[in-house]
Scaffold this active site. Sequence first.
Site, PDB file in Angstrom:
ATOM      1  N   CYS A  99      -8.627 -10.504 -49.587  1.00 29.45           N
ATOM      2  CA  CYS A  99      -8.740 -11.771 -48.872  1.00 29.45           C
ATOM      3  C   CYS A  99     -10.222 -12.018 -48.644  1.00 29.45           C
ATOM      4  O   CYS A  99     -11.065 -11.222 -49.053  1.00 29.45           O
ATOM      5  CB  CYS A  99      -7.914 -11.782 -47.600  1.00 29.45           C
ATOM      6  SG  CYS A  99      -8.731 -11.129 -46.168  1.00 29.45           S
ATOM      7  N   ARG A 125      -4.452 -20.189 -37.537  1.00 33.22           N
ATOM      8  CA  ARG A 125      -3.795 -18.883 -37.691  1.00 33.22           C
ATOM      9  C   ARG A 125      -3.898 -18.078 -36.403  1.00 33.22           C
ATOM     10  O   ARG A 125      -3.043 -17.231 -36.150  1.00 33.22           O
ATOM     11  CB  ARG A 125      -4.485 -18.064 -38.789  1.00 33.22           C
ATOM     12  CG  ARG A 125      -4.216 -18.494 -40.200  1.00 33.22           C
ATOM     13  CD  ARG A 125      -4.826 -17.479 -41.163  1.00 33.22           C
ATOM     14  NE  ARG A 125      -4.406 -16.142 -40.801  1.00 33.22           N
ATOM     15  CZ  ARG A 125      -5.192 -15.065 -40.830  1.00 33.22           C
ATOM     16  NH1 ARG A 125      -6.442 -15.142 -41.203  1.00 33.22           N
ATOM     17  NH2 ARG A 125      -4.723 -13.885 -40.484  1.00 33.22           N
ATOM     18  N   ARG A 151      -9.297  -5.100 -48.861  1.00 36.79           N
ATOM     19  CA  ARG A 151      -8.148  -4.777 -48.025  1.00 36.79           C
ATOM     20  C   ARG A 151      -6.978  -4.157 -48.812  1.00 36.79           C
ATOM     21  O   ARG A 151      -5.881  -4.734 -48.874  1.00 36.79           O
ATOM     22  CB  ARG A 151      -7.709  -6.011 -47.238  1.00 36.79           C
ATOM     23  CG  ARG A 151      -8.846  -6.640 -46.473  1.00 36.79           C
ATOM     24  CD  ARG A 151      -8.413  -7.767 -45.595  1.00 36.79           C
ATOM     25  NE  ARG A 151      -7.713  -7.304 -44.399  1.00 36.79           N
ATOM     26  CZ  ARG A 151      -7.288  -8.125 -43.434  1.00 36.79           C
ATOM     27  NH1 ARG A 151      -7.451  -9.424 -43.550  1.00 36.79           N
ATOM     28  NH2 ARG A 151      -6.681  -7.643 -42.383  1.00 36.79           N
ATOM     29  N   ASP A 192     -13.266  -7.954 -35.294  1.00 38.44           N
ATOM     30  CA  ASP A 192     -12.762  -9.319 -35.065  1.00 38.44           C
ATOM     31  C   ASP A 192     -13.604 -10.078 -34.040  1.00 38.44           C
ATOM     32  O   ASP A 192     -13.360 -11.262 -33.807  1.00 38.44           O
ATOM     33  CB  ASP A 192     -11.289  -9.281 -34.609  1.00 38.44           C
ATOM     34  CG  ASP A 192     -10.361  -8.840 -35.730  1.00 38.44           C
ATOM     35  OD1 ASP A 192     -10.829  -8.677 -36.873  1.00 38.44           O
ATOM     36  OD2 ASP A 192      -9.165  -8.650 -35.449  1.00 38.44           O
ATOM     37  N   LYS A 248      -2.141 -12.559 -31.302  1.00 34.94           N
ATOM     38  CA  LYS A 248      -1.665 -12.714 -32.688  1.00 34.94           C
ATOM     39  C   LYS A 248      -1.353 -11.348 -33.307  1.00 34.94           C
ATOM     40  O   LYS A 248      -0.286 -11.137 -33.879  1.00 34.94           O
ATOM     41  CB  LYS A 248      -2.724 -13.432 -33.537  1.00 34.94           C
ATOM     42  CG  LYS A 248      -2.474 -13.316 -35.040  1.00 34.94           C
ATOM     43  CD  LYS A 248      -3.536 -13.986 -35.871  1.00 34.94           C
ATOM     44  CE  LYS A 248      -4.707 -13.167 -36.290  1.00 34.94           C
ATOM     45  NZ  LYS A 248      -4.593 -12.149 -37.298  1.00 34.94           N
ATOM     46  N   ASN A 249      -2.304 -10.431 -33.198  1.00 35.10           N
ATOM     47  CA  ASN A 249      -2.142  -9.167 -33.920  1.00 35.10           C
ATOM     48  C   ASN A 249      -1.062  -8.275 -33.327  1.00 35.10           C
ATOM     49  O   ASN A 249      -0.539  -7.394 -34.012  1.00 35.10           O
ATOM     50  CB  ASN A 249      -3.477  -8.423 -34.022  1.00 35.10           C
ATOM     51  CG  ASN A 249      -4.414  -9.109 -35.008  1.00 35.10           C
ATOM     52  OD1 ASN A 249      -4.003 -10.030 -35.726  1.00 35.10           O
ATOM     53  ND2 ASN A 249      -5.661  -8.680 -35.044  1.00 35.10           N
TER      54      ASN A 249
HETATM   55  C1  LIG Z   1      -2.766  -8.526 -38.391  1.00 39.49           C
HETATM   56  C2  LIG Z   1      -3.765  -7.544 -37.880  1.00 39.49           C
HETATM   57  O1  LIG Z   1      -3.478  -6.773 -36.978  1.00 39.49           O
HETATM   58  N1  LIG Z   1      -4.973  -7.598 -38.412  1.00 39.49           N
HETATM   59  C3  LIG Z   1      -6.027  -6.725 -37.912  1.00 39.49           C
HETATM   60  C4  LIG Z   1      -5.910  -5.383 -38.595  1.00 39.49           C
HETATM   61  O2  LIG Z   1      -6.013  -5.615 -39.994  1.00 39.49           O
HETATM   62  P1  LIG Z   1      -5.601  -4.434 -40.995  1.00 39.49           P
HETATM   63  O3  LIG Z   1      -4.463  -3.699 -40.444  1.00 39.49           O
HETATM   64  O4  LIG Z   1      -5.471  -5.060 -42.331  1.00 39.49           O
HETATM   65  O5  LIG Z   1      -6.922  -3.560 -40.959  1.00 39.49           O
HETATM   66  P2  LIG Z   1      -7.039  -2.003 -41.156  1.00 39.49           P
HETATM   67  O6  LIG Z   1      -7.270  -1.344 -39.844  1.00 39.49           O
HETATM   68  O7  LIG Z   1      -5.904  -1.519 -41.968  1.00 39.49           O
HETATM   69  O8  LIG Z   1      -8.370  -1.898 -42.016  1.00 39.49           O
HETATM   70  C5  LIG Z   1      -9.427  -1.032 -41.662  1.00 39.49           C
HETATM   71  C6  LIG Z   1     -10.142  -0.567 -42.905  1.00 39.49           C
HETATM   72  O9  LIG Z   1      -9.288   0.283 -43.647  1.00 39.49           O
HETATM   73  C7  LIG Z   1      -9.209  -0.133 -44.986  1.00 39.49           C
HETATM   74  N2  LIG Z   1      -7.864   0.171 -45.494  1.00 39.49           N
HETATM   75  C8  LIG Z   1      -6.782  -0.277 -44.786  1.00 39.49           C
HETATM   76  C9  LIG Z   1      -5.516  -0.017 -45.241  1.00 39.49           C
HETATM   77  C10 LIG Z   1      -5.349   0.707 -46.426  1.00 39.49           C
HETATM   78  O10 LIG Z   1      -4.245   0.978 -46.900  1.00 39.49           O
HETATM   79  N3  LIG Z   1      -6.462   1.117 -47.102  1.00 39.49           N
HETATM   80  C11 LIG Z   1      -7.724   0.871 -46.653  1.00 39.49           C
HETATM   81  O11 LIG Z   1      -8.694   1.265 -47.291  1.00 39.49           O
HETATM   82  C12 LIG Z   1      -9.498  -1.641 -44.927  1.00 39.49           C
HETATM   83  O12 LIG Z   1      -9.922  -2.171 -46.159  1.00 39.49           O
HETATM   84  C13 LIG Z   1     -10.567  -1.690 -43.863  1.00 39.49           C
HETATM   85  O13 LIG Z   1     -11.810  -1.365 -44.430  1.00 39.49           O
HETATM   86  O14 LIG Z   1      -6.971  -4.544 -38.132  1.00 39.49           O
HETATM   87  C14 LIG Z   1      -8.286  -5.035 -38.462  1.00 39.49           C
HETATM   88  C15 LIG Z   1      -9.291  -3.991 -37.997  1.00 39.49           C
HETATM   89  O15 LIG Z   1      -9.296  -3.899 -36.637  1.00 39.49           O
HETATM   90  C16 LIG Z   1      -8.500  -6.400 -37.828  1.00 39.49           C
HETATM   91  O16 LIG Z   1      -9.729  -6.917 -38.305  1.00 39.49           O
HETATM   92  C17 LIG Z   1      -7.375  -7.356 -38.179  1.00 39.49           C
HETATM   93  O17 LIG Z   1      -7.473  -8.517 -37.362  1.00 39.49           O
HETATM   94  C1  LIG Z   2      -8.708 -10.434 -39.855  1.00 39.41           C
HETATM   95  C2  LIG Z   2      -7.844 -10.940 -38.987  1.00 39.41           C
HETATM   96  O1  LIG Z   2      -6.526 -11.124 -39.185  1.00 39.41           O
HETATM   97  P1  LIG Z   2      -5.611 -10.753 -40.453  1.00 39.41           P
HETATM   98  O2  LIG Z   2      -5.555  -9.269 -40.538  1.00 39.41           O
HETATM   99  O3  LIG Z   2      -4.300 -11.333 -40.075  1.00 39.41           O
HETATM  100  O4  LIG Z   2      -6.261 -11.379 -41.648  1.00 39.41           O
HETATM  101  C3  LIG Z   2      -8.273 -11.365 -37.633  1.00 39.41           C
HETATM  102  O5  LIG Z   2      -7.383 -11.571 -36.768  1.00 39.41           O
HETATM  103  O6  LIG Z   2      -9.489 -11.507 -37.387  1.00 39.41           O
END
Ligand SMILES: CC(=O)N[C@H]1[C@@H](OP(=O)(O)OP(=O)(O)OC[C@H]2O[C@@H](n3ccc(=O)[nH]c3=O)[C@H](O)[C@@H]2O)O[C@H](CO)[C@@H](O)[C@@H]1O
Ligand SMILES: C=C(OP(=O)(O)O)C(=O)O
Length: 427
Positions: A123, A405, A128, A313, A22-23
Amino acid sequence: MDRIIIRGGRRLSGRLPISGAKNAALTLMPCALLTDEPLTLRNLPRLADVDGFGHLLNQLGASTRIEGTRPEDFGRVMTIRAGKLTSTEAPYDIVRKMRASILVLGPVLARAGEARVSLPGGCAIGNRPIDLHLKALEAIGAELEMAAGYVRAVAPGGRLTGGTYRFPVVSVGATENVVMAAVLAKGPTRIENAAREPEIVDLCRCLVAMGARIEGIGTGTLEIEGVDRLHGATYAVMPDRIEAGSYACAAAITGGDLTLTGVAADDMGATLSALTEAGVTVEAGRDSVRIAANGPLRPLTLTTAPFPGFATDMQAQFMAMLCKADGSSVLTETIFENRYMHVPELARMGADITVSGRTAVVRGVERLVGAPVMATDLRASMSLILAGLAAEGETQVSRVYHLDRGYERLEEKLSAVGADIERVGDG
Ligand SMILES: CC(=O)N[C@H]1[C@@H](OP(=O)(O)OP(=O)(O)OC[C@H]2O[C@@H](n3ccc(=O)[nH]c3=O)[C@H](O)[C@@H]2O)O[C@H](CO)[C@@H](O)[C@@H]1O
Ligand SMILES: C=C(OP(=O)(O)O)C(=O)O
């Protein structure tokens, strides 16, 4: 609304096919926005999020065509063609349902010189924010404006410049966004402290197949030389290491023996080490992994971390599994601030878990007992399925749209290896 009903206590055994990730899919699909030629993605999982992303691409003017897949196949082949973008906006209605929609910001900005994307908001698992996506894009020449719940990004003169950005914390999504934007920039980009998740490697490899110039793939420093244009490509989505890890936990919690096929064990290092430490036999083959339980599970101490650390995850699924361990485990969640919503639901099934701040202590119990439980987010839902597989009696999991999802035809895959599981509608 559908529910999943599980009558627990069956030992799982056999071969279980793993779908495309998915990711990875959610960052490969927006790559199609970077070129007017078609991008064909193979091994794309059949998931609600993938359908949702296809819908978003359609709204931006791209066509999506599913090719030659039979209904019984897992995964499918999709060709996306963004001949011309007819819109540069990702509206609130789509973004609020699927956070990953933010991943169109970089590519639309790079291709069209401007983009307007609704802010995703928080979420269930945490706040996030997207500040790092925005800072990284600013560092490569974007000008940003926030208004009415949207971010508008413009590349002055129609093209991003490129630049250097060091992430203060590792972000998967922000790394993906800036990489997708930088590949078409006028000048070079250097990204430091980039996420190293296998899905980022998959993204970079797909972009390279489309003509991008990226060095340092798989490391924390990515160096990108912008090119004038990208071309189409055919690319296979990597196996879903989180789906595979989830079914590995299913083998372990049911005392079972599963061979997961179509997986890349190299991407699953921390998960497989943790299973081994718990006393589970792990045998990695070329593109399969056998997971066989061996007597009682041993307790673990696990802390989530960016790749190559133990994935957030996988935290909920390991928590369910460790409910059946012989002793107390300690799990610490460092990535998302609210990712323990499965705890009260697991407690309803007889789990003994205490949460204090970021840390959860899981005391193994003799038995879990089936109960009606509610899914709160994707991986929390999977932890309830796992507990249900090991519990005595019947477990009913509601709000299964969370599972849809991220798990392709879950009940079909689990029944095929011996689970007593079915989906029922309310109607
Ligand atoms: C669609 C997808 O690929 N989702 C994955 C992606 O989510 P996602 O890309 O949203 O996760 P991030 O790696 O960005 O988040 C990591 C941390 O950074 C923080 N943060 C992130 C962005 C930002 O602009 N500011 C900030 O503070 C977030 O709140 C969190 O605490 O990576 C996560 C961490 O491995 C996984 O749990 C999700 O499944
Ligand atoms: C947190 C997850 O996905 P998303 O970033 O799409 O919410 C996940 O795949 O566990």
